[in-house]
Design a protein around this motif. Structure first.
Motif, mmCIF file in Angstrom:
data_model
loop_
_atom_site.group_PDB
_atom_site.id
_atom_site.type_symbol
_atom_site.label_atom_id
_atom_site.label_comp_id
_atom_site.label_asym_id
_atom_site.label_seq_id
_atom_site.Cartn_x
_atom_site.Cartn_y
_atom_site.Cartn_z
ATOM 1 N N LYS A 177 1.203 9.018 13.029
ATOM 2 C CA LYS A 177 0.999 7.768 12.281
ATOM 3 C C LYS A 177 2.192 7.482 11.367
ATOM 4 O O LYS A 177 2.683 6.344 11.309
ATOM 5 N N LYS A 178 2.660 8.510 10.659
ATOM 6 C CA LYS A 178 3.786 8.303 9.754
ATOM 7 C C LYS A 178 5.078 8.015 10.512
ATOM 8 O O LYS A 178 5.925 7.231 10.056
ATOM 9 N N LYS A 195 1.906 -3.343 2.976
ATOM 10 C CA LYS A 195 0.762 -2.794 3.694
ATOM 11 C C LYS A 195 1.092 -1.439 4.322
ATOM 12 O O LYS A 195 0.288 -0.493 4.295
ATOM 13 N N LEU A 196 2.317 -1.334 4.897
ATOM 14 C CA LEU A 196 2.721 -0.062 5.496
ATOM 15 C C LEU A 196 2.850 1.040 4.435
ATOM 16 O O LEU A 196 2.503 2.199 4.680
ATOM 17 N N GLN A 197 3.370 0.640 3.247
ATOM 18 C CA GLN A 197 3.477 1.632 2.166
ATOM 19 C C GLN A 197 2.092 2.137 1.725
ATOM 20 O O GLN A 197 1.900 3.320 1.458
ATOM 21 N N LYS A 232 0.554 5.954 1.969
ATOM 22 C CA LYS A 232 -0.067 6.702 0.887
ATOM 23 C C LYS A 232 -1.411 7.302 1.295
ATOM 24 O O LYS A 232 -1.795 8.392 0.853
ATOM 25 N N GLU A 233 -2.135 6.564 2.111
ATOM 26 C CA GLU A 233 -3.469 7.005 2.508
ATOM 27 C C GLU A 233 -3.430 8.124 3.530
ATOM 28 O O GLU A 233 -4.407 8.851 3.709
ATOM 29 N N ILE A 234 -2.315 8.270 4.210
ATOM 30 C CA ILE A 234 -2.167 9.370 5.176
ATOM 31 C C ILE A 234 -1.704 10.605 4.405
ATOM 32 O O ILE A 234 -0.692 10.581 3.723
#
Length: 629
Positions: free
Chosen positions: A161-162, A188-190, A194-196
């Motif tokens: 994902k990253k 949105k990508l940032q 962060k959530e990953i």
């Protein structure tokens, strides 16, 4: 634009450098599970439970357990819950369980031996608690393995994902126009980044560098109006300033481990926060890095201190091993020796328990060395008491045999022979070693009762004869008293009176055995004195008469005196030879017995009489010589 990009890349490189330092510092002290938590690797540092600063509430691994039941209940709770058990707690539970388990086994073995059990027949019985413990631990191990595999799978998915997010940002950061259009998409990508959370540790640094690189490139290309750009920088600066303040405040945190963990979270937030104005980037980064350095140094010093303490513990435990090994080598000849050194070893074992863990590589080895020395001592002690028990049994059989012999003689009326036999049995009893006190007291009571039965019967029969002996003692003492009175007087007819008293003394019967020697000595001392005085007096008279008769001898002719002198000289030499013979014979007598002493006294009296006779002859010779002049 190139200056902006260079500064942005510089800040990114500095942030990546700090990230590498933190990860590197953490990896120095991490255990095998460090890679599971990336930058939070220090959470799983494998430290002894007793040195963990956390409380029971914040860290279950610090909890103290007093019984195996409590540990099993905790294991069951872990198995029934959805949580993934921490390795530190699982290791702590295992260590404490077997510490209690081995202590319980030692107590059971000691109780068995103290109750007279045979060391070779002692068996370790199966422990139901241990079986339950092993079963629960197996489930937990499977649970941890399953969680580990799931986490690894999640890391791989997060990595993909990253990597996808990096590729999208990379594609968006090609031209200023594209950057302007894709600003909202970048945000949105940032947020998605962060959530990953977790990714494979070996990919974390490279992944972060690429992400930071393309984000910086995007911002440098972004053609927003100045007001919007400055507002974004301002917000990022406020957030990073708060992160700096939080990192600086950690310097006052007393819990060093907790401070280090909190710092990792701050670093994660710092990375995820966007850039600040170019002129402030180096300043804010330097401040955050300085605060991080303080915490990292404290963390490093903390574990260096722990390692030094473990080395000190190893030195102390090595010294205790040497003490036990030295004690185990010493020879113990008696039960008291074994018990004395047992107390010494138990005291050393108690001291061992007060010392913390040694370095992990040596902790098991030093314990095995200590346990081997203790086992060697207690093994030889068990063998000693086994042999002692066999000796006790043999001694008990010997004493039982003597008891039976004494009982068989207890009704005998052959007083003299049986007395000698029982006295011989009593002497033999003293030569037999010890037996256990309980049976020993009973055997002695039986033996003593049999002997007393005989001697009491014998004493009853001889009661009359003892009364007669005491009467004889009084009679002889009275005769000795009379002899002493005559010895003080120079009276006529003394020899006849002494002869009469001597005859009376010899007619008196036996006296008590204990008084016999004392009475004998007293009697002969007074007789010796009397006869010596009588002999001296008689000799003096004989010499005087000899002098008076010399003139008559001289009248018979000159040769008569010479002939008399020659006869006296021959008598003198004869007496001298007899004295030498008696004195030589004294050297061959055995004076160890009372009879031997009596014979020596008699011979000494004879020698003295011969010397007195020789002195009388000498005086006569002198009288002849005086007459010839």
């Amino acid at each position: 634009m190139m200056d902006s990009q260079e500064n942005t890349l510089k800040q990114g490189a500095e942030e990546v450098k700090l990230s590498e330092e933190v990860v590197t510092n953490a990896s120095k002290d991490n255990s095998e599970e460090a890679q599971e938590t990336n930058t939070k690797a220090a959470e799983d540092l494998k430290q002894p439970v007793e040195t963990q600063p956390e409380s029971e509430e914040t860290n279950p691994a610090a909890k103290a357990y007093s019984s195996k039941k409590e540990i099993i209940e905790r294991l069951k709770a872990i198995v029934d819950s959805d949580e993934t058990p921490e390795k530190a707690e699982v290791e702590h539970l295992k260590t404490v369980f077997y510490k209690l388990h081995f202590a319980e086994r030692e107590a059971q073995q000691k109780e068995y031996l103290n109750n007279g059990g045979d060391p070779e027949k002692y068996q370790v019985l199966p422990d139901e608690d241990e079986e339950v413990f092993k079963a629960e631990m197996t489930i937990i191990k499977e649970k941890r393995q399953k969680a580990f595999l799931a986490l690894e799978e999640e890391k791989q998915q997060n990595l993909k994902k990253k990597e996808s997010i990096i590729e999208q940002i990379k594609a968006m950061a090609t031209t200023p126009d594209e950057a302007n259009k894709n600003f909202d998409k970048l945000k949105k990508l940032q947020q998605e980044w962060k959530e990953i959370k977790l990714v494979p540790a070996e990919k974390a640094n490279e992944l972060w560098r690429n992400y930071q690189l393309y984000v910086e490139q995007f911002y440098d290309l972004l053609n927003l109006n100045r007001e919007a750009r400055e507002y974004d920088f301002k917000k990022n600066l406020e957030k990073k300033t708060k992160l700096c303040e939080a990192a600086e405040k950690l310097a006052d945190e007393t819990d060093i481990i907790s401070a280090f963990h909190q710092l990792q979270e701050l670093h994660q937030e710092y990375r995820e926060t966007g850039p600040v104005a170019k002129e402030l980037r180096e300043q804010i980064w330097t401040r955050f890095k300085a605060a991080s350095t303080v915490i990292n140094k404290r963390h490093q010093q903390h574990f260096e201190t722990l390692r030094n303490h473990e080395e000190e513990n190893l030195t102390k435990k090595t010294a205790l091993c040497e003490k036990v090994e030295d004690i185990a080598k010493q020879e113990n000849k008696t039960s008291a020796d074994w018990e004395k050194r047992t107390k010494e070893i138990i005291a050393i074992q108690q001291e061992w328990k007060t010392i913390g863990f040694a370095p992990q590589k040596m902790n098991v080895k030093i314990f095995e060395r200590f346990r081997a020395a203790c086992d060697d001592f207690f093994g030889r002690k068990g063998e000693f008491f086994k042999q002692l028990k066999e000796q006790f049994a043999e001694n008990a059989e010997k004493k039982k045999a003597l008891v039976e012999k004494a009982k068989a003689l207890s009704d005998s009326t052959d007083w003299k022979a049986t007395s000698d036999k029982l006295i011989a049995l009593q002497k033999e009893w003293k030569t037999i070693g010890m037996v256990p006190k309980k049976i020993g007291d009973q055997l002695w009571n039986d033996f003593l009762a049999a002997c007393n039965h005989f001697f009491e019967a014998r004493n009853a029969v001889h009661a009359d004869s003892r009364n007669e002996e005491h009467e004889n003692l009084n009679k002889k003492r009275d005769i000795i008293k009379q002899l002493k009175e005559h010895a003080e007087k120079a009276e006529e007819g003394l020899h006849e009176k002494v002869q009469e008293l001597t005859e009376q003394y010899n007619k008196v019967g036996h006296v008590p055995y204990k008084e016999k020697d004392k009475l004998y000595k007293e009697y002969h001392e007074v007789l010796d004195k009397i006869y010596k005085d009588l002999h001296i007096s008689a000799a003096r008279k004989r010499v005087d008469n000899f002098r008076n008769n010399l003139k008559k001898v001289a009248d018979r002719g000159a040769d008569a005196l010479d002939n008399e002198r020659g006869r006296l000289l021959r008598r003198f030499e004869q007496l001298k030879q007899e004295i030498n013979t008696y004195e030589n014979n004294l050297g061959f007598l055995n004076i160890s017995s009372k009879k031997g002493n009596s014979l020596i006294d008699e011979m000494n009296r004879r020698i003295q009489k011969l010397k007195d006779d020789m002195e009388e002859v000498k005086q006569k010779i002198k009288a002849i010589d005086a007459e010839n002049k």
